[in-house]
Motif scaffolding. Sequence first.
Motif, PDB file in Angstrom:
ATOM      1  N   VAL A  77       0.717  -1.173  -0.248  1.00 11.46           N
ATOM      2  CA  VAL A  77       0.053  -0.035  -0.135  1.00 11.46           C
ATOM      3  C   VAL A  77       0.979   1.236   0.019  1.00 11.46           C
ATOM      4  CG1 VAL A  77      -1.693   1.295   1.237  1.00 11.46           C
ATOM      5  CG2 VAL A  77      -2.085  -1.173   1.082  1.00 11.46           C
ATOM      6  N   SER A  78       2.001   1.409   0.685  1.00 15.00           N
ATOM      7  CA  SER A  78       2.945   2.153   0.707  1.00 15.00           C
ATOM      8  C   SER A  78       3.499   2.643  -0.583  1.00 15.00           C
ATOM      9  CB  SER A  78       4.013   2.088   1.883  1.00 15.00           C
ATOM     10  OG  SER A  78       3.502   2.102   3.170  1.00 15.00           O
ATOM     11  N   GLN A  79       3.845   1.640  -1.299  1.00 13.25           N
ATOM     12  CA  GLN A  79       4.238   1.968  -2.666  1.00 13.25           C
ATOM     13  C   GLN A  79       3.343   2.755  -3.278  1.00 13.25           C
ATOM     14  OE1 GLN A  79       5.543  -1.656  -4.454  1.00 13.25           O
ATOM     15  NE2 GLN A  79       7.329  -1.822  -3.091  1.00 13.25           N
ATOM     16  N   HIS A  80       2.078   2.281  -3.511  1.00 12.39           N
ATOM     17  CA  HIS A  80       0.979   3.123  -4.167  1.00 12.39           C
ATOM     18  C   HIS A  80       0.731   4.504  -3.827  1.00 12.39           C
ATOM     19  CE1 HIS A  80      -0.242  -0.354  -6.695  1.00 12.39           C
ATOM     20  NE2 HIS A  80      -0.185  -1.161  -5.762  1.00 12.39           N
ATOM     21  N   ILE A  81       0.906   4.707  -2.090  1.00 12.92           N
ATOM     22  CA  ILE A  81       0.738   5.886  -1.511  1.00 12.92           C
ATOM     23  C   ILE A  81       1.832   6.982  -2.179  1.00 12.92           C
ATOM     24  CG2 ILE A  81       0.933   7.149   0.535  1.00 12.92           C
ATOM     25  CD1 ILE A  81      -0.796   4.910   1.822  1.00 12.92           C
ATOM     26  N   ARG A  82       3.049   6.285  -2.284  1.00 10.39           N
ATOM     27  CA  ARG A  82       4.219   7.076  -2.704  1.00 10.39           C
ATOM     28  C   ARG A  82       3.859   7.601  -3.974  1.00 10.39           C
ATOM     29  NH1 ARG A  82       7.052  10.400  -1.100  1.00 10.39           N
ATOM     30  NH2 ARG A  82       7.145   9.138   0.683  1.00 10.39           N
ATOM     31  N   LYS A  83       3.416   6.736  -5.150  1.00  8.02           N
ATOM     32  CA  LYS A  83       3.177   7.253  -6.402  1.00  8.02           C
ATOM     33  C   LYS A  83       2.076   8.345  -6.432  1.00  8.02           C
ATOM     34  CE  LYS A  83       4.784   3.239  -8.785  1.00  8.02           C
ATOM     35  NZ  LYS A  83       4.582   1.960  -9.802  1.00  8.02           N
ATOM     36  N   ILE A  84       1.070   8.091  -5.584  1.00  7.76           N
ATOM     37  CA  ILE A  84       0.070   9.027  -5.452  1.00  7.76           C
ATOM     38  C   ILE A  84       0.483  10.476  -4.983  1.00  7.76           C
ATOM     39  CG2 ILE A  84      -2.245   9.574  -4.507  1.00  7.76           C
ATOM     40  CD1 ILE A  84      -2.662   6.751  -4.693  1.00  7.76           C
ATOM     41  N   LYS A  85       1.325  10.275  -3.867  1.00  6.52           N
ATOM     42  CA  LYS A  85       2.079  11.433  -3.338  1.00  6.52           C
ATOM     43  C   LYS A  85       2.859  12.251  -4.105  1.00  6.52           C
ATOM     44  CE  LYS A  85       3.490  13.452   1.084  1.00  6.52           C
ATOM     45  NZ  LYS A  85       4.257  13.214   1.971  1.00  6.52           N
ATOM     46  N   ASP A  86       3.746  11.476  -4.943  1.00  5.10           N
ATOM     47  CA  ASP A  86       4.683  12.095  -5.587  1.00  5.10           C
ATOM     48  C   ASP A  86       4.190  12.763  -6.934  1.00  5.10           C
ATOM     49  OD1 ASP A  86       6.747  11.125  -4.211  1.00  5.10           O
ATOM     50  OD2 ASP A  86       7.229   9.441  -5.733  1.00  5.10           O
ATOM     51  N   ALA A  87       2.844  12.461  -7.222  1.00  7.69           N
ATOM     52  CA  ALA A  87       2.038  13.150  -8.351  1.00  7.69           C
ATOM     53  C   ALA A  87       1.251  14.236  -7.842  1.00  7.69           C
ATOM     54  CB  ALA A  87       0.793  12.258  -8.740  1.00  7.69           C
ATOM     55  N   GLY A  88       1.496  14.566  -6.370  1.00  9.32           N
ATOM     56  CA  GLY A  88       0.838  15.814  -5.849  1.00  9.32           C
ATOM     57  C   GLY A  88      -0.615  15.701  -5.599  1.00  9.32           C
ATOM     58  N   ILE A  89      -1.235  14.439  -5.597  1.00  7.99           N
ATOM     59  CA  ILE A  89      -2.809  14.328  -5.454  1.00  7.99           C
ATOM     60  C   ILE A  89      -3.256  14.182  -3.940  1.00  7.99           C
ATOM     61  CG2 ILE A  89      -4.574  12.890  -6.136  1.00  7.99           C
ATOM     62  CD1 ILE A  89      -2.764  11.921  -8.611  1.00  7.99           C
ATOM     63  N   ILE A  90      -2.261  13.738  -3.249  1.00  8.51           N
ATOM     64  CA  ILE A  90      -2.636  13.776  -1.740  1.00  8.51           C
ATOM     65  C   ILE A  90      -1.349  14.263  -1.003  1.00  8.51           C
ATOM     66  CG2 ILE A  90      -3.870  11.396  -1.970  1.00  8.51           C
ATOM     67  CD1 ILE A  90      -1.309   9.725  -0.983  1.00  8.51           C
ATOM     68  N   THR A  91      -1.970  14.529   0.130  1.00 10.20           N
ATOM     69  CA  THR A  91      -1.020  15.107   1.219  1.00 10.20           C
ATOM     70  C   THR A  91      -1.087  14.330   2.392  1.00 10.20           C
ATOM     71  OG1 THR A  91      -2.835  16.738   2.117  1.00 10.20           O
ATOM     72  CG2 THR A  91      -1.442  17.467   0.500  1.00 10.20           C
ATOM     73  N   SER A  92      -0.101  14.397   3.556  1.00 11.12           N
ATOM     74  CA  SER A  92      -0.102  13.678   4.519  1.00 11.12           C
ATOM     75  C   SER A  92       0.001  14.575   5.883  1.00 11.12           C
ATOM     76  CB  SER A  92       1.250  12.751   4.690  1.00 11.12           C
ATOM     77  OG  SER A  92       2.441  13.682   4.725  1.00 11.12           O
ATOM     78  N   ARG A  93      -0.554  14.167   6.873  1.00 14.13           N
ATOM     79  CA  ARG A  93      -0.566  14.846   8.273  1.00 14.13           C
ATOM     80  C   ARG A  93       0.023  13.508   9.186  1.00 14.13           C
ATOM     81  NH1 ARG A  93      -3.701  14.287  12.734  1.00 14.13           N
ATOM     82  NH2 ARG A  93      -5.224  12.936  11.738  1.00 14.13           N
TER      83      ARG A  93
END
Length: 136
Positions: free
Chosen positions: A88-104
């Motif tokens: 899941v973290s690998q997928h999250i990384r791709k989504i985050k790298d694309a600027g679509i999600i943010t983290s808290r």
Amino acid sequence: RDVERSRGLGDVYKRQEITCTRAEANHKQLLNCMEKLHKMEGSFQKLTKLLSIAGNDVRLKILYLLEEEGELCPCDLADILKMSVPAVSQHIRKIKDAGIITSRRDGQTLYYSLNSDETEIFNSIFKSIELIRKTA
């Protein structure tokens, strides 16, 4: 081949070559279409990036879950999707790298959510998914 002049950005004139050989070709229409595409290039690039990320079913599910729930941590997503946290973290990384999600961060836990400027585009996609589900 005809060469037409069209007004580019600002007062700059660009020479556009029209290669269509049909006698009925509407050169003004073709030039207008070229100009529209040129003006929208940034929007096309952004949407292409979003769709390439959403083109993977796991990432699309993650985006859907984040839209529905507001925010989730990787271990929540792993449980829901029946996947390992590293996968899941690998997928999250791709989504985050694309600027679509943010983290808290809350202590040791990272929570992810959709960027507010992306939610409108994904709302349309998710409404389409719901419509397909209802008609299937």
